[in-house]
Write a protein that holds these residues in place. Structure first.
Motif, short mmCIF file in Angstrom:
data_model
loop_
_atom_site.label_atom_id
_atom_site.label_comp_id
_atom_site.label_asym_id
_atom_site.label_seq_id
_atom_site.Cartn_x
_atom_site.Cartn_y
_atom_site.Cartn_z
N GLN A 56 0.83 -1.20 0.00
CA GLN A 56 0.00 0.00 0.00
C GLN A 56 0.86 1.26 0.00
O GLN A 56 0.58 2.23 -0.72
CB GLN A 56 -0.93 0.00 1.21
CG GLN A 56 -1.90 1.16 1.23
CD GLN A 56 -2.76 1.16 2.46
OE1 GLN A 56 -2.24 1.19 3.57
NE2 GLN A 56 -4.07 1.14 2.29
N LEU A 57 1.91 1.26 0.79
CA LEU A 57 2.81 2.41 0.85
C LEU A 57 3.44 2.67 -0.52
O LEU A 57 3.52 3.82 -0.97
CB LEU A 57 3.90 2.16 1.89
CG LEU A 57 4.94 3.27 2.08
CD1 LEU A 57 4.28 4.56 2.52
CD2 LEU A 57 5.99 2.83 3.09
N PHE A 58 3.84 1.62 -1.20
CA PHE A 58 4.44 1.76 -2.53
C PHE A 58 3.44 2.32 -3.53
O PHE A 58 3.74 3.26 -4.28
CB PHE A 58 4.96 0.39 -2.99
CG PHE A 58 5.51 0.38 -4.39
CD1 PHE A 58 6.75 0.96 -4.66
CD2 PHE A 58 4.80 -0.20 -5.43
CE1 PHE A 58 7.25 0.96 -5.96
CE2 PHE A 58 5.30 -0.21 -6.71
CZ PHE A 58 6.53 0.37 -6.98
N VAL A 59 2.22 1.78 -3.53
CA VAL A 59 1.20 2.21 -4.48
C VAL A 59 0.78 3.66 -4.22
O VAL A 59 0.65 4.46 -5.16
CB VAL A 59 -0.02 1.27 -4.43
CG1 VAL A 59 -1.17 1.82 -5.27
CG2 VAL A 59 0.36 -0.12 -4.92
N VAL A 60 0.57 4.01 -2.95
CA VAL A 60 0.16 5.37 -2.61
C VAL A 60 1.25 6.38 -2.99
O VAL A 60 0.97 7.46 -3.51
CB VAL A 60 -0.19 5.47 -1.12
CG1 VAL A 60 -0.36 6.92 -0.69
CG2 VAL A 60 -1.47 4.70 -0.82
N TYR A 62 3.00 10.71 -6.58
CA TYR A 62 3.99 11.22 -7.52
C TYR A 62 3.35 11.46 -8.89
O TYR A 62 3.59 12.49 -9.53
CB TYR A 62 5.14 10.23 -7.65
CG TYR A 62 6.17 10.63 -8.69
CD1 TYR A 62 7.06 11.67 -8.44
CD2 TYR A 62 6.24 9.97 -9.92
CE1 TYR A 62 8.00 12.04 -9.39
CE2 TYR A 62 7.17 10.33 -10.87
CZ TYR A 62 8.05 11.37 -10.59
OH TYR A 62 8.97 11.74 -11.53
N ALA A 63 2.52 10.51 -9.33
CA ALA A 63 1.83 10.67 -10.62
C ALA A 63 0.91 11.88 -10.59
O ALA A 63 0.81 12.64 -11.57
CB ALA A 63 1.04 9.40 -10.96
N ALA A 64 0.24 12.09 -9.47
CA ALA A 64 -0.64 13.25 -9.35
C ALA A 64 0.15 14.55 -9.41
O ALA A 64 -0.27 15.53 -10.04
CB ALA A 64 -1.42 13.18 -8.04
N HIS A 65 1.31 14.55 -8.77
CA HIS A 65 2.16 15.75 -8.81
C HIS A 65 2.61 16.05 -10.23
O HIS A 65 2.57 17.20 -10.67
CB HIS A 65 3.36 15.53 -7.89
CG HIS A 65 4.39 16.61 -8.01
ND1 HIS A 65 4.22 17.87 -7.47
CD2 HIS A 65 5.62 16.62 -8.60
CE1 HIS A 65 5.28 18.61 -7.72
NE2 HIS A 65 6.14 17.88 -8.42
N ARG A 66 2.99 15.01 -10.97
CA ARG A 66 3.43 15.23 -12.35
C ARG A 66 2.28 15.68 -13.24
O ARG A 66 2.44 16.55 -14.10
CB ARG A 66 4.03 13.92 -12.92
CG ARG A 66 5.33 13.49 -12.27
CD ARG A 66 6.44 14.49 -12.57
NE ARG A 66 6.69 14.60 -13.99
CZ ARG A 66 7.56 13.83 -14.66
NH1 ARG A 66 8.26 12.90 -14.01
NH2 ARG A 66 7.74 13.99 -15.96
N ALA A 67 1.10 15.09 -13.01
CA ALA A 67 -0.07 15.47 -13.81
C ALA A 67 -0.47 16.91 -13.57
O ALA A 67 -0.80 17.65 -14.49
CB ALA A 67 -1.24 14.52 -13.52
#
Length: 542
Positions: free
Chosen positions: A240-244, A249-254
């Motif tokens: 869960q920690l890895f996925v979150v 990170y993906a949200a920050h890039r988006a």
């Protein structure tokens, strides 16, 4: 050099706090999942992740969160438009009503939808299916979309859309080509937060899903409390920690890649037109989704043995029949209020220091690097769920020199960590918006650093600070994930007691749980309505 030393000294308290109560528990959880008999053994964690049930849990977590996020956006975006761009009687009240579900305790939301689908909607035969779970997720997260997208929408410059309409573009084409690209940043941000909240939902899924429909969060809880399989629970925490972390990170890039309108201004709301009817209809559906479960919960709490009665409320000073919790609802409410008070001042103290540290202007490359490193460190709790945090507390803070297992402050500390990101999100933008030249002018006139803070910073931050206090108090009052691991049998919080009453057979216990849920919901809603009055438009929060 002096500024860097002062920065490090100011950061000492929050760094120590997060080091002991965040890094240590998370490290202990990681060690439990990857270390066996004193040796590094990641193969055992991989074995857990290869189990068929874990695959089903992971798949349900992903598709349920994705579907709930899509429905939340479909209902929330039109509602954001109606509540933030249209003018009609009662708009302020409705905006506040849409915000209330977000701070309702998850156990209250879970019991409300359980009672709804097992009672008024029993003819649909949907109780025990994923439908109540997804509906509850949408109910809980609509406020995120309405607040995030609505705040951005109400400040959009209307002239590009008006020019496109004047050139003959239809309403849908104007929205698709002009408005939607301008709102992309806020929509991506809202969708990411909603998916994160849905995928880490705990109380809702635990009550409505049981053993059949489990997310990673509830599976960690069941492995820990029912099966005592701590290594397997730790392996799921790692996953869960890895996925979150990847999701954040993906949200920050988006968000970084999303186009931002060059010019923004507040155009003011306008009256409803005929072309607005589809959006008004979608907002009406969202309002029904919000109001119906709450009203059904209230009416259910007023029924006893098939008759209208206040018996469930009169029993709130009694201990449940056969309950494992040795406290009445009144005692649990008092415990919750005391715990929330302690969690609030802790979150404000640490969150206030963090906000000051990350928003002050850097005067050297070294100071800038230190501040950037501290900023990243302070944001680490965003990537860890409350269940993982509570599990980490359980396995690491029970031995010297950090033996807090029997400390009355253990639950408030866990709740403060849960509320900390929202406090920082509320205060940091306000502090960042203060012109540093005002502080410099005060210093040049002989004001001490303390007086400068009191006369400039505190004057600006008073209302946001009160709002952050309300947010932290409401969140702590209803926190269930971490508290479910740490709360003592003789000193439960109200969310924990409600869950225990639901799990104990007997109509008396069920009626008490309904009444207790209404009391808890009313308390958090009152706090939220006060926060809405104190909120600074467009600043922080959801």
């Amino acid at each position: 050099m002096k500024r860097t030393a002062a920065l490090v000294a100011l950061a000492a308290v929050p760094v120590l706090f997060l080091g002991v109560f965040f890094v240590l528990p998370v490290s202990g959880m990681v060690g439990l999942g990857l270390v066996s008999d004193g040796r590094f053994a990641p193969g055992e964690a991989l074995e857990v992740l290869g189990r068929a049930r874990v695959h089903r849990v992971l798949w349900f977590t992903v598709w349920a969160a994705a579907l709930a996020t899509a429905i939340t956006l479909l209902l929330g975006i039109p509602a954001a438009y109606v509540l933030h761009r249209l003018d009609f009687p009662g708009r302020t009240v409705l905006r506040a009503a849409f915000m209330v579900p977000f701070v309702l305790p998850t156990v209250v939301v879970g019991i409300a939808f359980k009672h709804l689908f097992a009672g008024a909607l029993a003819g649909l035969a949907l109780d025990g299916t994923p439908v109540p779970i997804i509906a509850a997720m949408v109910f809980f997260n609509l406020a995120v979309v309405v607040r995030t997208v609505g705040t951005s929408w109400e400040s959009l410059d209307p002239r590009p859309a008006e020019a496109a309409a004047a050139l003959g573009a239809g309403g849908w084409r104007v929205f698709r080509t002009i408005t939607l690209p301008a709102l992309r940043t806020s929509i991506v941000s809202a969708a990411t937060v909603v998916f994160l909240f849905c995928s880490t939902a705990f109380g809702i899924v635990l009550i409505l899903g049981g053993l059949r429909y489990a997310t990673i969060e509830t599976e960690i809880y069941l492995l820990t409390t029912a099966h005592f399989d701590l290594p397997a629970a730790a392996a799921l925490c790692l996953l869960q920690l890895f996925v979150v972390t990847l999701l954040l990170y993906a949200a920050h890039r988006a968000r970084a890649a999303a186009p931002v309108p060059v010019e923004r201004r507040a155009p003011g709301a306008r009256r409803i037109r005929r072309t607005d009817l589809p959006a008004v209809l979608a907002a009406g559906v969202a309002l029904v989704l919000i109001a119906f479960p709450v009203l059904d919960l209230v009416t259910g709490s007023l029924r006893h043995d098939g008759n209208w009665s206040l018996a469930n409320y009169r029993a709130l000073d009694q201990v449940g029949q056969g309950s494992l919790v040795e406290a009445s609802v009144i005692e649990a409410l008092v415990n919750s209020l005391r715990t929330a008070f302690d969690a609030t001042w802790l979150a404000l103290l640490i969150g206030g220091l963090v906000s000051v540290i990350v928003t002050r202007r850097s005067h050297s490359p070294t100071e800038r690097r230190v501040r950037a490193g501290l900023d990243g460190f302070f944001m680490l709790p965003l990537g860890v769920s409350a269940v993982t945090l509570g599990f980490g507390f359980l396995i690491t803070l029970d031995e010297p020199p950090v033996n807090f297992r029997d400390s009355p402050m253990l639950v408030p500390i866990a709740q403060a960590l849960v509320a900390l990101p929202l406090v920082v999100r509320t205060l940091a933008p306000v502090l960042a918006g203060i012109d540093d030249r005002q502080r410099q002018a005060a210093a040049s006139l002989g004001a001490s650093p303390l007086r400068t803070v009191l006369t400039i910073d505190l004057a600006v931050i008073t209302r946001p600070l009160l709002a952050a206090s309300g947010f932290a108090f409401a969140i702590s009052l209803g926190e269930f994930g971490a508290t479910s691991f740490l709360s003592r049998v003789d000193h439960p919080t109200l969310p924990v007691l409600i869950f225990r009453l639901l799990g104990t057979p007997g109509s008396h216990n069920y009626g008490m749980a309904l009444a207790a849920a209404v009391v808890l919901a009313a308390t958090t809603a009152a706090v939220m309505l006060l926060v809405e009055r104190l909120r600074v438009p467009g600043v922080g929060g959801f």
